[in-house]
Design a protein around this motif. Structure first.
Motif, PDB file in Angstrom:
ATOM      1  N   LYS A 114       0.810  -1.214   0.000  1.00 16.50           N
ATOM      2  CA  LYS A 114       0.000   0.000   0.000  1.00 16.50           C
ATOM      3  C   LYS A 114       0.848   1.271   0.000  1.00 16.50           C
ATOM      4  O   LYS A 114       0.371   2.356   0.327  1.00 16.50           O
ATOM      5  N   CYS A 115       2.118   1.113  -0.389  1.00 13.24           N
ATOM      6  CA  CYS A 115       2.979   2.273  -0.611  1.00 13.24           C
ATOM      7  C   CYS A 115       2.906   2.671  -2.084  1.00 13.24           C
ATOM      8  O   CYS A 115       2.771   1.824  -2.961  1.00 13.24           O
ATOM      9  N   VAL A 116       3.013   3.955  -2.343  1.00 12.52           N
ATOM     10  CA  VAL A 116       3.106   4.457  -3.708  1.00 12.52           C
ATOM     11  C   VAL A 116       4.567   4.775  -3.988  1.00 12.52           C
ATOM     12  O   VAL A 116       5.206   5.498  -3.219  1.00 12.52           O
ATOM     13  N   ASP A 117       5.095   4.218  -5.062  1.00 12.91           N
ATOM     14  CA  ASP A 117       6.486   4.459  -5.429  1.00 12.91           C
ATOM     15  C   ASP A 117       6.589   5.739  -6.245  1.00 12.91           C
ATOM     16  O   ASP A 117       6.095   5.818  -7.374  1.00 12.91           O
ATOM     17  N   LEU A 118       7.232   6.741  -5.658  1.00 15.65           N
ATOM     18  CA  LEU A 118       7.445   8.009  -6.344  1.00 15.65           C
ATOM     19  C   LEU A 118       8.635   7.883  -7.288  1.00 15.65           C
ATOM     20  O   LEU A 118       9.600   7.181  -7.009  1.00 15.65           O
ATOM     21  N   THR A 119       8.574   8.591  -8.404  1.00 15.48           N
ATOM     22  CA  THR A 119       9.668   8.616  -9.365  1.00 15.48           C
ATOM     23  C   THR A 119      10.151  10.056  -9.523  1.00 15.48           C
ATOM     24  O   THR A 119       9.537  10.996  -8.997  1.00 15.48           O
ATOM     25  N   VAL A 120      11.226  10.225 -10.255  1.00 21.11           N
ATOM     26  CA  VAL A 120      11.720  11.575 -10.524  1.00 21.11           C
ATOM     27  C   VAL A 120      10.639  12.403 -11.206  1.00 21.11           C
ATOM     28  O   VAL A 120      10.478  13.601 -10.929  1.00 21.11           O
ATOM     29  N   ILE A 168      17.231  13.330  -4.984  1.00 19.38           N
ATOM     30  CA  ILE A 168      15.870  13.696  -4.592  1.00 19.38           C
ATOM     31  C   ILE A 168      15.482  14.981  -5.321  1.00 19.38           C
ATOM     32  O   ILE A 168      16.192  15.986  -5.244  1.00 19.38           O
ATOM     33  N   PRO A 169      14.379  14.968  -6.042  1.00 20.27           N
ATOM     34  CA  PRO A 169      13.969  16.167  -6.795  1.00 20.27           C
ATOM     35  C   PRO A 169      13.685  17.361  -5.887  1.00 20.27           C
ATOM     36  O   PRO A 169      13.294  17.203  -4.728  1.00 20.27           O
ATOM     37  N   LEU A 170      13.856  18.534  -6.435  1.00 21.34           N
ATOM     38  CA  LEU A 170      13.499  19.753  -5.734  1.00 21.34           C
ATOM     39  C   LEU A 170      11.984  19.893  -5.694  1.00 21.34           C
ATOM     40  O   LEU A 170      11.272  19.346  -6.532  1.00 21.34           O
ATOM     41  N   VAL A 171      11.494  20.625  -4.715  1.00 19.03           N
ATOM     42  CA  VAL A 171      10.067  20.928  -4.599  1.00 19.03           C
ATOM     43  C   VAL A 171       9.921  22.441  -4.610  1.00 19.03           C
ATOM     44  O   VAL A 171      10.455  23.128  -3.741  1.00 19.03           O
ATOM     45  N   PHE A 226      14.244  18.020   1.281  1.00 17.63           N
ATOM     46  CA  PHE A 226      14.443  16.728   1.936  1.00 17.63           C
ATOM     47  C   PHE A 226      15.930  16.408   1.997  1.00 17.63           C
ATOM     48  O   PHE A 226      16.570  16.170   0.979  1.00 17.63           O
ATOM     49  N   GLU A 227      16.462  16.428   3.210  1.00 19.51           N
ATOM     50  CA  GLU A 227      17.879  16.149   3.430  1.00 19.51           C
ATOM     51  C   GLU A 227      18.018  14.711   3.937  1.00 19.51           C
ATOM     52  O   GLU A 227      17.507  14.357   5.000  1.00 19.51           O
ATOM     53  N   ASP A 233      13.155   5.772  -4.137  1.00  9.37           N
ATOM     54  CA  ASP A 233      14.428   5.058  -4.213  1.00  9.37           C
ATOM     55  C   ASP A 233      15.528   6.042  -4.592  1.00  9.37           C
ATOM     56  O   ASP A 233      15.515   6.618  -5.687  1.00  9.37           O
ATOM     57  N   ILE A 234      16.495   6.241  -3.679  1.00 12.25           N
ATOM     58  CA  ILE A 234      17.554   7.229  -3.918  1.00 12.25           C
ATOM     59  C   ILE A 234      18.773   6.642  -4.614  1.00 12.25           C
ATOM     60  O   ILE A 234      19.753   7.353  -4.845  1.00 12.25           O
ATOM     61  N   THR A 235      18.738   5.358  -4.974  1.00 16.68           N
ATOM     62  CA  THR A 235      19.934   4.706  -5.502  1.00 16.68           C
ATOM     63  C   THR A 235      20.402   5.318  -6.811  1.00 16.68           C
ATOM     64  O   THR A 235      21.585   5.588  -6.996  1.00 16.68           O
TER      65      THR A 235
END
Length: 215
Positions: free
Chosen positions: A91-97, A168-171, A177-178, A162-164
């Motif tokens: 039930k997690c949503v995988d965020l992408t770039v 992490i994109p800017l908002v 997000f550090e 996934d940071i691999t």
């Protein structure tokens, strides 16, 4: 012993991976507290006694990424198959770039498993790497949390990034997000204004659930 390497007697007492004296414990069993470690690397369980109680992995984020990048390149050069471990979170949503910024700023775009149309008040995000032993160990806890949250708190969404392979994109053009170690959790509040807060405690199920409830 077979190769005349110095042998630590703690291994005979069940300590399969050693850190320092303050943060080493016995490794986690293959199944604990009713959690099923499906899809979790067996080596991660063997290492799970290291750095107990600390919000950190065996190495910092940058060292971890450099190591994975190097191993992947070496495998490709040898012609070996490179596979990504599967960390289950139904039930997690995988965020992408491509989706990160628009879903973080407008979480109503994130699909919900219950009560469609329920206004989103809080977004819980995990920043992780599927190759990270600490993330593999934490995966069943996150899966359980996401399931509980979807039933008890329909106004909360759970996502992960996934940071691999990617930064992490800017908002809104800002670095909000550090992340220095994985897994790292953040919660995003939308009322009365947009607010981002990093989770700083241990990764126990009850502690995180309490943190989300207080969000």
């Amino acid at each position: 012993r077979q190769y005349n390497i110095p042998y630590n007697p703690l291994y005979d007492r069940g300590y399969t991976s050693l850190g320092d004296v303050m943060t080493t414990n016995l490794p986690q069993a293959a199944s604990a507290n009713g959690e099923n470690f499906v899809g979790v690397d067996a080596d991660a369980l063997e290492r799970s006694g290291r750095f107990v109680g600390l919000n950190r992995t065996e190495c910092g984020l940058h060292a971890h990424i450099e190591k994975i990048t190097r191993q992947k390149q070496e495998a490709l050069e040898r012609g070996d198959e490179w596979s990504v471990p599967t960390l289950i979170c139904l039930k997690c949503v995988d965020l992408t770039v491509e989706t990160f910024e628009k879903m973080v700023t407008n979480p109503s775009l994130i699909p919900s498993s219950t009560m469609e149309g329920q206004p989103t008040e809080l977004l819980l995000i995990e920043f992780y790497s599927p190759y990270c032993g600490g993330c593999q160990q934490f995966a069943p806890t996150l899966d359980r949390l996401a399931d509980h949250i979807s039933e008890e708190m329909p106004q909360v969404r759970v996502a992960r990034f996934d940071i691999t392979e990617h930064d992490i994109p800017l908002v809104d053009g800002k670095d909000m997000f550090e992340v220095e170690v994985t897994p790292t959790l953040y919660r995003v509040r939308y009322e009365p204004s947009f607010r981002v807060e990093r989770y700083e405690s241990d990764h126990g199920y009850d502690r995180i659930l309490e943190w989300v409830r207080k969000g």
